[in-house]
Write a protein that holds these residues in place. Structure first.
Motif, PDB file in Angstrom:
ATOM      1  N   HIS A  59     -37.214  -2.442  18.077  1.00 41.36           N
ATOM      2  CA  HIS A  59     -36.131  -3.121  17.371  1.00 41.36           C
ATOM      3  C   HIS A  59     -35.033  -3.124  18.320  1.00 41.36           C
ATOM      4  O   HIS A  59     -33.987  -3.990  18.102  1.00 41.36           O
ATOM      5  N   LYS A  60     -34.785  -2.216  19.326  1.00 37.48           N
ATOM      6  CA  LYS A  60     -33.424  -2.226  19.683  1.00 37.48           C
ATOM      7  C   LYS A  60     -33.187  -3.354  20.922  1.00 37.48           C
ATOM      8  O   LYS A  60     -31.998  -3.546  21.442  1.00 37.48           O
ATOM      9  N   ILE A  61     -34.470  -3.722  21.401  1.00 42.36           N
ATOM     10  CA  ILE A  61     -34.466  -5.046  22.250  1.00 42.36           C
ATOM     11  C   ILE A  61     -34.853  -6.338  21.666  1.00 42.36           C
ATOM     12  O   ILE A  61     -34.920  -7.235  22.455  1.00 42.36           O
ATOM     13  N   ALA A  62     -35.109  -6.267  20.153  1.00 40.53           N
ATOM     14  CA  ALA A  62     -35.730  -7.429  19.449  1.00 40.53           C
ATOM     15  C   ALA A  62     -34.670  -8.497  19.704  1.00 40.53           C
ATOM     16  O   ALA A  62     -35.264  -9.709  19.673  1.00 40.53           O
ATOM     17  N   HIS A  63     -33.468  -8.491  19.823  1.00 40.10           N
ATOM     18  CA  HIS A  63     -32.701  -9.643  19.921  1.00 40.10           C
ATOM     19  C   HIS A  63     -32.843 -10.382  21.246  1.00 40.10           C
ATOM     20  O   HIS A  63     -31.935 -11.531  21.199  1.00 40.10           O
ATOM     21  N   ILE A  64     -33.384  -9.766  22.250  1.00 41.66           N
ATOM     22  CA  ILE A  64     -33.516 -10.575  23.595  1.00 41.66           C
ATOM     23  C   ILE A  64     -34.620 -11.573  23.502  1.00 41.66           C
ATOM     24  O   ILE A  64     -35.980 -11.284  23.149  1.00 41.66           O
TER      25      ILE A  64
END
Length: 204
Positions: A192-197
């Motif tokens: 979830h910490k890199i889901a915006h990429i």
């Protein structure tokens, strides 16, 4: 080579170098970029790797009149970033930190240096860093960063928070199994910490 310093021609003419690479020079201690900065206006790409005894990039500090303007920088030792004229650089696009078998983490001064280029750094690469266990936490503040590449950083177990601007994350080569597990697409605990990429490629 046995050189301890690199000497540019001793006249006042501009030095028409666009690219300069110094690599595998264990004896070199000084690269006088700061001394010649007024003549190096054309320099856009600089590589300084595997020069473990380098302690100076010149004695004359940059002034308000002359600044090194780079597009690409490749280094092995982050301490080089704290030497003038790189210490005063405020804008460039691409940084690669590579080929270091001693570095464990990034010093606080290097963390602060990243904040100086946060509005211009577009692409960042960490490659073949054998013992690095953490990346700079200041990466989160790199508002212009679009591409982050991590290649052969086998001791890295977790990523710092990454900026909203990031468009592409690539992790390849030798990486720690825990890193792969944390960020795997199907249920990784930190996915979830890199889901915006938009584009993520993790392929050890």
């Amino acid at each position: 080579m046995e050189w301890k310093t690199l000497n540019f021609c001793s006249n006042s003419n501009p030095i028409p170098l666009e690219s300069l690479a110094i690599s595998d020079c264990p004896n070199i201690t000084c690269l006088p970029l700061a001394d010649e900065i007024a003549r190096l206006a054309a320099l856009r790409s600089l590589t300084i790797t595997k020069c473990p005894n380098l302690i100076s990039l010149g004695e004359v500090e940059t002034t308000n009149n002359f600044h090194l303007i780079l597009s690409n920088l490749s280094i092995s030792d982050p301490s080089v970033l704290l030497m003038e004229p790189l210490r005063s650089i405020a804008s460039f696009k691409n940084l690669r930190i590579e080929e270091n078998d001693e570095l464990l983490s990034f010093p606080n001064e290097a963390e602060q240096w990243f904040l100086k280029v946060r509005s211009s750094l577009y692409r960042l690469e960490f490659r073949r860093l054998k013992f690095v266990q953490s990346l700079p936490s200041s990466l989160e503040s790199l508002s212009s960063l679009r591409k982050l590449y991590i290649n052969d950083v086998p001791m890295l177990r977790a990523l710092p928070n990454l900026p909203p601007s990031l468009q592409r994350l690539i992790i390849i080569g030798d990486c720690h199994p825990e890193l792969e597990e944390r960020y795997r697409e199907d249920g990784g605990s930190d996915r979830h910490k890199i889901a915006h990429i938009p584009s993520i490629h993790i392929n050890p």
